[in-house]
Scaffold this motif. Structure first.
Motif, PDB file in Angstrom:
ATOM      1  N   ARG A 125       0.857  -1.189   0.000  1.00 47.15           N
ATOM      2  CA  ARG A 125       0.000   0.000   0.000  1.00 47.15           C
ATOM      3  C   ARG A 125       0.894   1.241   0.000  1.00 47.15           C
ATOM      4  NH1 ARG A 125      -2.353  -0.496   5.489  1.00 47.15           N
ATOM      5  NH2 ARG A 125      -0.289  -1.418   5.791  1.00 47.15           N
ATOM      6  N   GLY A 177       1.202   5.276   0.215  1.00 49.72           N
ATOM      7  CA  GLY A 177       0.517   6.487   0.636  1.00 49.72           C
ATOM      8  C   GLY A 177       1.361   7.725   0.378  1.00 49.72           C
ATOM      9  N   LEU A 221       2.375  11.307   1.760  1.00 51.94           N
ATOM     10  CA  LEU A 221       2.341  12.088   3.000  1.00 51.94           C
ATOM     11  C   LEU A 221       1.811  13.485   2.716  1.00 51.94           C
ATOM     12  CD1 LEU A 221       3.047  11.912   6.020  1.00 51.94           C
ATOM     13  CD2 LEU A 221       5.283  12.879   5.454  1.00 51.94           C
ATOM     14  N   THR A 278      -6.147  13.928   4.531  1.00 47.87           N
ATOM     15  CA  THR A 278      -6.373  12.733   3.724  1.00 47.87           C
ATOM     16  C   THR A 278      -7.219  12.997   2.473  1.00 47.87           C
ATOM     17  OG1 THR A 278      -8.322  12.164   5.072  1.00 47.87           O
ATOM     18  CG2 THR A 278      -6.187  11.211   5.729  1.00 47.87           C
ATOM     19  N   ASN A 333      -3.832  10.054   0.173  1.00 50.04           N
ATOM     20  CA  ASN A 333      -3.081  10.859   1.125  1.00 50.04           C
ATOM     21  C   ASN A 333      -3.117  10.234   2.519  1.00 50.04           C
ATOM     22  OD1 ASN A 333      -2.387  12.940  -0.683  1.00 50.04           O
ATOM     23  ND2 ASN A 333      -4.367  13.945  -0.388  1.00 50.04           N
ATOM     24  N   ILE A 334      -2.030  10.385   3.254  1.00 44.10           N
ATOM     25  CA  ILE A 334      -1.979   9.946   4.650  1.00 44.10           C
ATOM     26  C   ILE A 334      -1.341  11.052   5.476  1.00 44.10           C
ATOM     27  CG2 ILE A 334      -1.869   7.483   4.128  1.00 44.10           C
ATOM     28  CD1 ILE A 334       1.128   7.599   4.533  1.00 44.10           C
ATOM     29  N   GLU A 335      -1.635  11.049   6.772  1.00 45.76           N
ATOM     30  CA  GLU A 335      -1.105  12.076   7.665  1.00 45.76           C
ATOM     31  C   GLU A 335       0.016  11.520   8.534  1.00 45.76           C
ATOM     32  OE1 GLU A 335      -3.976  15.105   9.238  1.00 45.76           O
ATOM     33  OE2 GLU A 335      -5.405  13.488   8.845  1.00 45.76           O
ATOM     34  N   ASP A 366      -0.485   9.201  11.628  1.00 46.57           N
ATOM     35  CA  ASP A 366      -0.898   7.810  11.449  1.00 46.57           C
ATOM     36  C   ASP A 366       0.239   6.883  11.015  1.00 46.57           C
ATOM     37  OD1 ASP A 366      -3.599   8.445  12.022  1.00 46.57           O
ATOM     38  OD2 ASP A 366      -3.888   9.149   9.966  1.00 46.57           O
ATOM     39  N   LEU A 367       1.432   7.424  10.814  1.00 48.35           N
ATOM     40  CA  LEU A 367       2.534   6.629  10.276  1.00 48.35           C
ATOM     41  C   LEU A 367       2.864   5.410  11.139  1.00 48.35           C
ATOM     42  CD1 LEU A 367       5.032   9.395   9.042  1.00 48.35           C
ATOM     43  CD2 LEU A 367       3.463   7.995   7.669  1.00 48.35           C
ATOM     44  N   VAL A 423      -0.406   2.703   8.635  1.00 49.05           N
ATOM     45  CA  VAL A 423      -1.443   3.071   7.668  1.00 49.05           C
ATOM     46  C   VAL A 423      -1.043   2.731   6.233  1.00 49.05           C
ATOM     47  CG1 VAL A 423      -0.584   5.436   7.393  1.00 49.05           C
ATOM     48  CG2 VAL A 423      -2.999   4.944   6.989  1.00 49.05           C
ATOM     49  N   ALA A 424       0.256   2.632   5.964  1.00 48.37           N
ATOM     50  CA  ALA A 424       0.743   2.302   4.623  1.00 48.37           C
ATOM     51  C   ALA A 424       2.018   1.476   4.731  1.00 48.37           C
ATOM     52  CB  ALA A 424       1.001   3.570   3.820  1.00 48.37           C
ATOM     53  N   VAL A 436       5.610   4.971   2.167  1.00 44.25           N
ATOM     54  CA  VAL A 436       5.213   6.370   2.316  1.00 44.25           C
ATOM     55  C   VAL A 436       6.105   7.225   1.422  1.00 44.25           C
ATOM     56  CG1 VAL A 436       4.969   8.325   3.892  1.00 44.25           C
ATOM     57  CG2 VAL A 436       4.411   6.014   4.673  1.00 44.25           C
TER      58      VAL A 436
END
Length: 337
Positions: free
Chosen positions: A172, A174, A176, A180, A207-209, A212-213, A217-218, A221
């Motif tokens: 996955r 994502g 950064l 999101t 998108n990820i924040e 949440d790393l 979450v992914a 990154v």
């Protein structure tokens, strides 16, 4: 398979570097190690029979304070440059150093050379998550500025690394960002979002924040080098300080606190292991023609061993060769179209 080792790079060189190599040589008999540096100092750290370890004497060393590009041009007989040259000449298959990061990046780019279709190779590292699986993040500082196309490249690079080195079938990926939602961010992240979303070879999840790393979450990154370096140092600093605060809380809580810590010892050690960079390996300059890996400047024996273990996986999987083939096929397809 041969690894060219900059034996003089790092805060505790050459002893920590040589000790790590000796430890790895026992577990990885398929590897040969070529140590570049001051022969007399290296030999002082070697003991007994070392069949798969050889030394090439060099007269110069790149210091941490040296300006990177000038250093690799002026210090041609430095341990780092000679090791990089050995990879370029085909005398070694990978380069390991715990020395000057900028100089190592310059050596990778200007001595070994980048893969033609990768405009900006990235610095990639596997960072810890709460569940212990980790995530690959790039760029961590090889480039201060990036374009949207560079970030698209990083999605491909990260996917190849996660698949081949960490065994994740469909990683996955994502991007950064500061939110999101698809429309969030700067012009760079908005353009990169569109490119990543359109690429069918990348399992882009949006998108990820940053918050949440560590929750995993992914698997990969993607970000620009300036942001990635800032996030990396924030994670390292937070992890280090949290362990210090925990230790202080235990020591200052009297007998009850110490008794409780004794009961929780195994759990606390497990927490420390999850956040320990010494077991995670080094940062990879991914996108150049051979594996180039930067171990932490303060690396000791265990960290060097872990980095060699990582290099062994890269060489056995031929991840760089696969990446070259991928871009070659992509280039041929575009030409035919």
């Amino acid at each position: 398979m041969k690894i060219a080792v900059d034996a003089m790079g790092g805060d505790f060189a050459p002893k920590a570097i040589v000790d790590g190599v000796k430890l790895a040589s026992k577990d990885f008999p398929n590897l040969e190690f070529i140590l570049f540096g001051d022969e007399a100092k290296i030999k002082e750290c070697l003991d007994g029979e070392n069949k798969n370890i050889s030394i090439i004497h060099t007269t110069q060393k790149i210091e941490g304070t040296d300006e990177p590009v000038k250093a690799i041009r002026k210090k041609k007989d430095s341990s780092m440059v000679r090791a990089a040259q050995a990879v370029k000449d085909g005398d070694a298959d990978a380069l390991l150093s715990a020395g000057n990061t900028g100089a190592l990046l310059a050596s990778g780019l200007f001595v070994i050379g980048r893969i033609k279709q990768v405009e900006r190779p990235a610095l990639l590292s596997t960072l810890p998550t709460i569940d212990g699986t980790g995530f690959d993040m790039l760029d961590l500082g090889a480039n201060a500025e990036n374009t949207a196309k560079h970030l698209l490249n990083y999605g491909t690079l990260g996917t190849f690394y996660a698949k081949n080195i960490r065994g994740i079938e469909n990683p996955r990926v994502g991007l950064l960002n500061n939110g999101t939602e698809p429309g969030k961010g700067t012009t760079l992240t908005k353009e990169a979002f569109k490119l990543l979303e359109a690429d069918e070879t990348i399992n882009f999840i949006g998108n990820i924040e940053a918050r949440d790393l560590l929750d995993g979450v992914a698997d990969v990154v993607v970000t620009d080098g300036f942001t990635g370096n800032a996030v990396l140092k924030t994670i390292e600093g937070t992890a280090s300080n949290m362990m210090k605060l925990l230790k202080e809380a235990i020591t200052e809580s009297g007998l009850r606190g110490k008794a409780g810590a004794l009961l929780l010892k195994n759990g606390l050690l497990g927490l420390k292991d999850k956040m320990d960079y010494e077991k995670a390996g080094g940062a990879v300059l991914f996108g150049v023609k051979a594996p180039v890996i930067k171990s932490h400047g303060s690396s000791k024996e265990q960290a060097i061993y872990s980095t060699i273990k990582q290099i062994n996986r890269m060489l056995e999987s031929n991840v760089v060769g696969q990446l070259v083939d991928y871009y070659q096929k992509e280039s041929e397809t575009q030409t035919n179209d």
